[in-house]
Design a protein around this motif. Structure first.
Motif, PDB file in Angstrom:
ATOM      1  N   VAL A 211      40.442  43.381  36.423  1.00 37.87           N
ATOM      2  CA  VAL A 211      39.330  43.311  37.364  1.00 37.87           C
ATOM      3  C   VAL A 211      39.813  42.703  38.672  1.00 37.87           C
ATOM      4  O   VAL A 211      40.839  42.018  38.717  1.00 37.87           O
ATOM      5  N   ALA A 212      39.058  42.952  39.732  1.00 34.01           N
ATOM      6  CA  ALA A 212      39.297  42.357  41.048  1.00 34.01           C
ATOM      7  C   ALA A 212      37.994  42.504  41.828  1.00 34.01           C
ATOM      8  O   ALA A 212      37.102  43.260  41.421  1.00 34.01           O
ATOM      9  N   GLU A 213      37.887  41.774  42.942  1.00 32.73           N
ATOM     10  CA  GLU A 213      36.720  41.914  43.803  1.00 32.73           C
ATOM     11  C   GLU A 213      37.172  41.987  45.251  1.00 32.73           C
ATOM     12  O   GLU A 213      38.113  41.306  45.658  1.00 32.73           O
ATOM     13  N   ILE A 214      36.463  42.829  46.024  1.00 35.63           N
ATOM     14  CA  ILE A 214      36.748  42.984  47.446  1.00 35.63           C
ATOM     15  C   ILE A 214      35.451  42.831  48.239  1.00 35.63           C
ATOM     16  O   ILE A 214      34.359  42.900  47.673  1.00 35.63           O
ATOM     17  N   GLU A 215      35.620  42.650  49.537  1.00 38.74           N
ATOM     18  CA  GLU A 215      34.484  42.713  50.447  1.00 38.74           C
ATOM     19  C   GLU A 215      34.507  44.092  51.084  1.00 38.74           C
ATOM     20  O   GLU A 215      35.545  44.509  51.606  1.00 38.74           O
ATOM     21  N   ASP A 216      33.387  44.809  51.032  1.00 38.19           N
ATOM     22  CA  ASP A 216      33.360  46.145  51.633  1.00 38.19           C
ATOM     23  C   ASP A 216      33.220  46.045  53.151  1.00 38.19           C
ATOM     24  O   ASP A 216      33.184  44.943  53.711  1.00 38.19           O
ATOM     25  N   SER A 217      33.111  47.159  53.815  1.00 38.86           N
ATOM     26  CA  SER A 217      33.030  47.193  55.274  1.00 38.86           C
ATOM     27  C   SER A 217      31.766  46.530  55.809  1.00 38.86           C
ATOM     28  O   SER A 217      31.692  46.192  56.986  1.00 38.86           O
ATOM     29  N   GLU A 218      30.775  46.318  54.955  1.00 36.23           N
ATOM     30  CA  GLU A 218      29.491  45.759  55.376  1.00 36.23           C
ATOM     31  C   GLU A 218      29.311  44.296  54.999  1.00 36.23           C
ATOM     32  O   GLU A 218      28.310  43.688  55.341  1.00 36.23           O
ATOM     33  N   GLY A 219      30.273  43.728  54.259  1.00 32.92           N
ATOM     34  CA  GLY A 219      30.178  42.330  53.838  1.00 32.92           C
ATOM     35  C   GLY A 219      29.672  42.129  52.425  1.00 32.92           C
ATOM     36  O   GLY A 219      29.420  41.000  52.007  1.00 32.92           O
TER      37      GLY A 219
END
Length: 123
Positions: free
Chosen positions: A105-113
């Protein structure tokens, strides 16, 4: 028993930017539509296949945030998705982690936050 989640909507402030981000990072083709006065872009859905449908949604009631529910996207190669996301300026909020037999698993911030999670099953 069936999957209880039927549909999700990810809030966006700039739908064009968000579509470009999700199509590039996840290699999906989104379909844009106006739904009840809201500008949306729908993720692909395979008819009667298990899983939820979803959309990017822009409007006065949609506010991007890293708080609240976290949506996990099943990906075939988490490293490739992380690389494409960071190349588009995304922050890694939770680095790739091996969670045993289940996978990664991992987590990112998308282009919108928004906080978006990734999940990859081990081969």
């Amino acid at each position: 028993m069936t999957n209880p989640v039927f549909h999700f909507e990810i809030p966006v402030t700039d739908l064009d930017r968000a579509i470009a981000f999700y199509e590039d990072v996840f290699s999906y083709q989104l379909t844009r539509a106006d739904v009840d006065g809201y500008d949306m872009a729908f993720f692909p859905r395979a008819g009667d296949a298990p899983g939820a449908s979803g959309a990017l949604a822009k409007g006065d009631v949609y506010r991007p945030s890293q708080d609240g529910p976290v949506i996990y996207f099943d990906v075939p190669d988490i490293d490739a998705v992380l690389a494409r996301a960071t190349a588009r300026g995304s922050k890694v909020l939770y680095p790739k982690k091996d969670i045993g037999e289940v996978g990664f698993v991992a987590e990112i911030e998308d282009s919108e936050g928004n906080r978006i999670a990734l999940s990859q099953v081990k081969p």
